[in-house]
Design an enzyme around this catalytic site. Structure first.
Site, PDB file in Angstrom:
ATOM      1  N   LEU A 170      31.689  52.152  37.950  1.00 23.80           N
ATOM      2  CA  LEU A 170      32.795  51.201  37.911  1.00 23.80           C
ATOM      3  C   LEU A 170      33.888  51.703  36.974  1.00 23.80           C
ATOM      4  O   LEU A 170      33.667  51.824  35.771  1.00 23.80           O
ATOM      5  CB  LEU A 170      32.301  49.840  37.405  1.00 23.80           C
ATOM      6  CG  LEU A 170      31.235  49.131  38.247  1.00 23.80           C
ATOM      7  CD1 LEU A 170      30.622  47.990  37.455  1.00 23.80           C
ATOM      8  CD2 LEU A 170      31.839  48.631  39.541  1.00 23.80           C
ATOM      9  N   THR A 171      35.048  51.973  37.511  1.00 23.47           N
ATOM     10  CA  THR A 171      36.185  52.352  36.672  1.00 23.47           C
ATOM     11  C   THR A 171      36.583  51.166  35.803  1.00 23.47           C
ATOM     12  O   THR A 171      36.791  50.062  36.300  1.00 23.47           O
ATOM     13  CB  THR A 171      37.366  52.797  37.549  1.00 23.47           C
ATOM     14  OG1 THR A 171      37.007  53.998  38.221  1.00 23.47           O
ATOM     15  CG2 THR A 171      38.609  53.034  36.707  1.00 23.47           C
ATOM     16  N   ALA A 213      33.581  56.748  37.310  1.00 25.50           N
ATOM     17  CA  ALA A 213      34.179  57.985  37.809  1.00 25.50           C
ATOM     18  C   ALA A 213      34.846  58.735  36.663  1.00 25.50           C
ATOM     19  O   ALA A 213      35.664  58.183  35.928  1.00 25.50           O
ATOM     20  CB  ALA A 213      35.190  57.674  38.898  1.00 25.50           C
ATOM     21  N   GLN A 220      29.243  59.975  37.544  1.00 28.30           N
ATOM     22  CA  GLN A 220      30.004  60.222  38.769  1.00 28.30           C
ATOM     23  C   GLN A 220      31.203  61.109  38.433  1.00 28.30           C
ATOM     24  O   GLN A 220      31.969  60.806  37.516  1.00 28.30           O
ATOM     25  CB  GLN A 220      30.497  58.925  39.388  1.00 28.30           C
ATOM     26  CG  GLN A 220      31.136  59.134  40.762  1.00 28.30           C
ATOM     27  CD  GLN A 220      31.723  57.864  41.331  1.00 28.30           C
ATOM     28  OE1 GLN A 220      32.755  57.400  40.855  1.00 28.30           O
ATOM     29  NE2 GLN A 220      31.090  57.302  42.344  1.00 28.30           N
ATOM     30  N   TYR A 278      39.528  59.303  47.877  1.00 28.45           N
ATOM     31  CA  TYR A 278      39.898  60.303  46.876  1.00 28.45           C
ATOM     32  C   TYR A 278      39.832  61.700  47.478  1.00 28.45           C
ATOM     33  O   TYR A 278      39.676  61.855  48.684  1.00 28.45           O
ATOM     34  CB  TYR A 278      39.051  60.118  45.625  1.00 28.45           C
ATOM     35  CG  TYR A 278      39.291  58.768  44.986  1.00 28.45           C
ATOM     36  CD1 TYR A 278      40.572  58.402  44.566  1.00 28.45           C
ATOM     37  CD2 TYR A 278      38.266  57.831  44.860  1.00 28.45           C
ATOM     38  CE1 TYR A 278      40.828  57.155  44.022  1.00 28.45           C
ATOM     39  CE2 TYR A 278      38.519  56.573  44.309  1.00 28.45           C
ATOM     40  CZ  TYR A 278      39.794  56.245  43.898  1.00 28.45           C
ATOM     41  OH  TYR A 278      40.061  55.000  43.368  1.00 28.45           O
ATOM     42  N   ARG A 334      28.270  60.249  46.932  1.00 25.09           N
ATOM     43  CA  ARG A 334      28.708  58.932  47.401  1.00 25.09           C
ATOM     44  C   ARG A 334      29.675  59.086  48.569  1.00 25.09           C
ATOM     45  O   ARG A 334      30.625  59.880  48.506  1.00 25.09           O
ATOM     46  CB  ARG A 334      29.398  58.157  46.277  1.00 25.09           C
ATOM     47  CG  ARG A 334      29.547  56.665  46.593  1.00 25.09           C
ATOM     48  CD  ARG A 334      30.289  55.919  45.511  1.00 25.09           C
ATOM     49  NE  ARG A 334      29.857  54.523  45.447  1.00 25.09           N
ATOM     50  CZ  ARG A 334      30.560  53.544  44.896  1.00 25.09           C
ATOM     51  NH1 ARG A 334      31.742  53.800  44.353  1.00 25.09           N
ATOM     52  NH2 ARG A 334      30.100  52.307  44.868  1.00 25.09           N
ATOM     53  N   GLY A 389      28.707  44.427  48.169  1.00 23.23           N
ATOM     54  CA  GLY A 389      28.633  42.987  48.312  1.00 23.23           C
ATOM     55  C   GLY A 389      27.243  42.392  48.302  1.00 23.23           C
ATOM     56  O   GLY A 389      27.076  41.200  48.607  1.00 23.23           O
ATOM     57  N   GLY A 432      27.811  46.320  41.507  1.00 22.03           N
ATOM     58  CA  GLY A 432      28.964  46.548  40.660  1.00 22.03           C
ATOM     59  C   GLY A 432      29.372  45.328  39.883  1.00 22.03           C
ATOM     60  O   GLY A 432      29.054  45.185  38.706  1.00 22.03           O
ATOM     61  N   ARG A 433      30.082  44.415  40.516  1.00 15.51           N
ATOM     62  CA  ARG A 433      30.626  43.252  39.824  1.00 15.51           C
ATOM     63  C   ARG A 433      29.535  42.376  39.199  1.00 15.51           C
ATOM     64  O   ARG A 433      29.722  41.839  38.105  1.00 15.51           O
ATOM     65  CB  ARG A 433      31.496  42.438  40.785  1.00 15.51           C
ATOM     66  CG  ARG A 433      32.796  43.128  41.160  1.00 15.51           C
ATOM     67  CD  ARG A 433      33.483  42.485  42.333  1.00 15.51           C
ATOM     68  NE  ARG A 433      32.725  42.679  43.569  1.00 15.51           N
ATOM     69  CZ  ARG A 433      33.131  42.287  44.775  1.00 15.51           C
ATOM     70  NH1 ARG A 433      34.280  41.648  44.902  1.00 15.51           N
ATOM     71  NH2 ARG A 433      32.401  42.513  45.839  1.00 15.51           N
TER      72      ARG A 433
END
Length: 363
Positions: free
Chosen positions: A22-23, A54, A96, A177, A224, A296, A317-318
């Protein structure tokens, strides 16, 4: 489960809970900071796999403010105490590594030069989570003879990650990216050995993954992918064929794990609920190593994905961002803290970063 014995994970029932990369934009001067140590140490637990945010492979790889790097010795030294703190809690820690390519404004490029990409096509301005408009510079198409230098940047970053103490690296070949910009035909308009056919478009990815695997060992490498994503205008006309081709490359190299992002959530026609499309099964069947999914998932859906053999690991993540003890909360089926989206990318070293409470109420 085909995870390397060196990185045996502790599982809570059927849950394989991974911290997704997570950035967070809190590594001032592209250096890991003491508050980064606190952040990662809070999520660490025996056997749990954490994937660090990252991390840029070079000065030109940056696309966002205050992201960490791994191209200098100073950056290696800054990461060491963070990695040590995570290992002290018994967790497994991968980093990452990425290059943003054309997803970068000139302010993050040396001397204001254009960012590099597979193309000279510019990304369409986008609206961020806070309503501001993100604009990206017109990129410069990489010359064919420049590409080995970028490959070497990934190799060096992987070597530096291991020197900093990380257990391995995850190569970021997703989310629009640089590597994704080469792989997807909606962006790559080259007519040299790195464009045109599926094999040519995946040549850069293959060279990066091979170089990293040669440098640190394939057993320390994850990759990834986001074949179905359309982030920053990066789409492909045949995402299934693209992913299966890359997975063939990973299998040939013996890469440890493949981390794939689900397509965007869809709506259940019967009750209107948002649901995960679950279109990754062909990739799960094709990949010979450990298969990780992300996108999700909640506790129930993650349990089911593993129980059904759809995945070996589920990255969160979140939910993990707001619940540093997420595996324990899942084990107890406890209530979760709600995340505050407005603090995802602020520069504050505490607020929205290390102030989410644990299950017992302490911060």
């Amino acid at each position: 489960m085909m995870f390397s014995q060196s990185f045996a994970l502790v599982f809570y029932d059927l849950r394989r809970v991974v911290l997704a990369p997570l950035t967070r934009c809190r590594s001032y001067g592209n250096l890991a900071q003491p508050h980064n140590l606190v952040y990662y140490q809070r999520t660490a637990a025996p056997g749990v796999l954490l994937i660090a945010e990252a991390t840029a492979v070079s000065e030109t790889a940056r696309g966002y403010p205050n992201v960490p790097g791994l191209w200098t010795q100073e950056q290696v030294e800054a990461w060491k105490p963070v990695v040590d703190a995570v290992h002290a809690k018994g967790a497994v820690f991968f980093c990452q590594i990425w290059h943003t390519g054309r997803v970068s404004p000139t302010e993050f490029q040396p001397n204001g030069q254009a960012p590099v990409s597979s193309t000279d096509k510019q990304v369409t301005p986008a609206v961020s989570h806070d309503g501001s408009v993100l604009s990206f510079a017109a990129p410069r198409r990489l010359e064919t003879d420049e590409i080995p230098g970028i490959v070497n940047d990934f190799r060096t970053a992987a070597r530096n990650a291991v020197a900093a103490g990380f257990d391995g690296v995850e190569i970021h070949a997703a989310n629009g990216y640089l590597i994704d910009q080469f792989m997807k035909d909606g962006v790559n308009d080259r007519d040299d050995a790195y464009g045109g056919t599926l094999e040519n478009r995946c040549r850069f990815a293959a060279e990066v993954i091979t170089a990293v695997a040669d440098e640190i060992g394939a057993h320390r490498v994850g990759v990834r992918l986001s074949p179905f994503a359309d982030y920053v205008d990066c789409v492909d006309s045949d995402p299934e064929a693209l992913a299966l081709h890359v997975i063939g490359i990973l299998n040939g190299l013996g890469v440890l794990y493949c981390h794939v992002i689900e397509p965007r959530m869809c709506v259940d026609e019967n009750d209107g609920r948002l649901m995960i499309p679950h279109r990754l099964l062909p990739f799960r069947k094709a990949f010979k190593g450990t298969f990780m999914v992300n996108g999700g998932y909640d506790r129930e859906e993650g349990d089911k994905a593993v129980a059904d053999g759809y995945a070996d690991l589920v990255a969160y993540g979140r939910l993990f961002l707001a619940n540093p003890d997420l595996p324990e909360r899942f084990r107890k089926n406890a209530a979760l803290n709600k995340y505050d989206r407005s603090t995802f990318y602020t520069f504050d070293p505490v607020v929205g970063y290390t102030d989410y409470p644990f299950l017992d109420g302490h911060v």
